[in-house]
Design an enzyme around this catalytic site. Sequence first.
Site, PDB file in Angstrom:
ATOM      1  N   ARG B  41      -1.970 -31.868 -28.679  1.00  0.00           N
ATOM      2  CA  ARG B  41      -2.757 -31.194 -27.401  1.00  0.00           C
ATOM      3  C   ARG B  41      -3.889 -30.695 -27.624  1.00  0.00           C
ATOM      4  O   ARG B  41      -3.975 -29.846 -28.545  1.00  0.00           O
ATOM      5  CB  ARG B  41      -1.522 -30.291 -26.652  1.00  0.00           C
ATOM      6  CG  ARG B  41      -2.307 -29.921 -25.458  1.00  0.00           C
ATOM      7  CD  ARG B  41      -1.302 -28.799 -24.714  1.00  0.00           C
ATOM      8  NE  ARG B  41      -1.111 -27.477 -25.338  1.00  0.00           N
ATOM      9  CZ  ARG B  41      -0.237 -26.533 -24.780  1.00  0.00           C
ATOM     10  NH1 ARG B  41       0.412 -26.748 -23.580  1.00  0.00           N
ATOM     11  NH2 ARG B  41       0.027 -25.612 -25.447  1.00  0.00           N
ATOM     12  N   SER B 110       5.609 -33.200 -17.045  1.00  0.00           N
ATOM     13  CA  SER B 110       6.031 -31.758 -16.784  1.00  0.00           C
ATOM     14  C   SER B 110       6.468 -31.400 -15.524  1.00  0.00           C
ATOM     15  O   SER B 110       5.846 -31.893 -14.343  1.00  0.00           O
ATOM     16  CB  SER B 110       4.607 -30.688 -16.995  1.00  0.00           C
ATOM     17  OG  SER B 110       3.936 -30.875 -18.146  1.00  0.00           O
ATOM     18  N   LYS B 139      -2.075 -12.476 -17.696  1.00  0.00           N
ATOM     19  CA  LYS B 139      -2.517 -12.938 -16.575  1.00  0.00           C
ATOM     20  C   LYS B 139      -2.112 -13.792 -15.302  1.00  0.00           C
ATOM     21  O   LYS B 139      -0.927 -13.880 -15.233  1.00  0.00           O
ATOM     22  CB  LYS B 139      -4.213 -13.682 -17.005  1.00  0.00           C
ATOM     23  CG  LYS B 139      -5.197 -12.333 -17.693  1.00  0.00           C
ATOM     24  CD  LYS B 139      -6.254 -13.084 -18.386  1.00  0.00           C
ATOM     25  CE  LYS B 139      -6.016 -13.707 -19.466  1.00  0.00           C
ATOM     26  NZ  LYS B 139      -7.270 -14.308 -20.020  1.00  0.00           N
TER      27      LYS B 139
END
Lengths: 221, 221
Positions: B41, B110, B139
């Site tokens: 990735r 996913s 975050k």
Amino acid sequence: MAKAFDLTLYLVIGPDDVRGRTVEAVTATAVAGGVTLVQLRDKTASDAEMAALARRLLEVLAPHALPLIVNDRVEVARAVGAAGIHLGVDDRPAAEARAVLGPEAIIGVSAGTFEEADLVDPAVVDYVGTGAVYATATKADAGAAIGLEGLAALRRRLALPMVAIGGIGLSTAEAVAATGVEGIAVVSAICGAADPEAAARDLREAVKRGRQGARGGEGAA
Amino acid sequence: MAKAFDLTLYLVIGPDDVRGRTVEAVTATAVAGGVTLVQLRDKTASDAEMAALARRLLEVLAPHALPLIVNDRVEVARAVGAAGIHLGVDDRPAAEARAVLGPEAIIGVSAGTFEEADLVDPAVVDYVGTGAVYATATKADAGAAIGLEGLAALRRRLALPMVAIGGIGLSTAEAVAATGVEGIAVVSAICGAADPEAAARDLREAVKRGRQGARGGEGAA
């Protein structure tokens, strides 16, 4: 009262956690990797068994000047001369432990909610353990996980030194440390490792990165 | 279609994850520890850079007969002859990738919500990556963590082989595996370790324990 203790990498350990090794051996290697404080936790041992194990751990920790914290058992902590005590929400009140152990003892308590946090008396307690940050079981207690947002909210609410616990490992230590807690407490992330020294070293580095404000993330594949 | 791939310990890796080492070196040691599948990735590399790295990784994996999955870049996967592709929610549709890569390719997608899971076509897709199980950043994306309960719910909803991702490490791998997923995907838990081989071995053992239904837990200190 300012006491010399470092929550950076807080090892919680007991006979059930070490996968056939001894608590002393795993602690010794974990300390070599950078553990800063050790808590002995064994909910099923007798006081005598716990005291015997605590004494062996004190021998491991003494050369490194690292404190031993005893979980729950105030009398054991006093009998062996441990540096302090950690009290869960259902354990004895911190003020009682302070009366028994004296002003020099390190006293930590658990708090996982605002309600529990608001009950902590900073005149008595030296640090707070917060969690569980992440769920580590699929059963009832999974709902109690507070996550990074819950942790950050507790961090803002409490002025005391704070150590986060619950499912924290190498993937999450940096993000947990970035919430501003003083350290992370781990069980399996060190006790479950074939090499507890390497595991401790990696975790300590991750906490350091988190403190420096570096943010790491790993989302969906 | 039944294909030979094993999701037990799924390494997601890229140049930003390896802390100054090479992707090939970390992958090689992780494979020695028991990684069963590798996904390359890299969201920022050019296709040419990604293809070059994928070819080097194929050389590492070939002697072990382990599949290489390329993240997102269908053309790169085809050009280098990778075993498959992983597509995020915003990547190309699985049917397009299938048309390009053919029936033998391993195609993973996913899914982190029921809505995303319901869009997965089991006639096209071979496995599903689910998460983020745990938040790894403080975050915005922290709110997207699905936890063990969300993971278990997705497991019940989807019949396809499933690999869980997001903040999973030695402390949580056992509990994650106990939800019934086929495996865990990790980045930092292996790439962030000084000894990726030992980290992989420990994680694989933890997944094995989780499958055996043993439950471990670590609550508030």
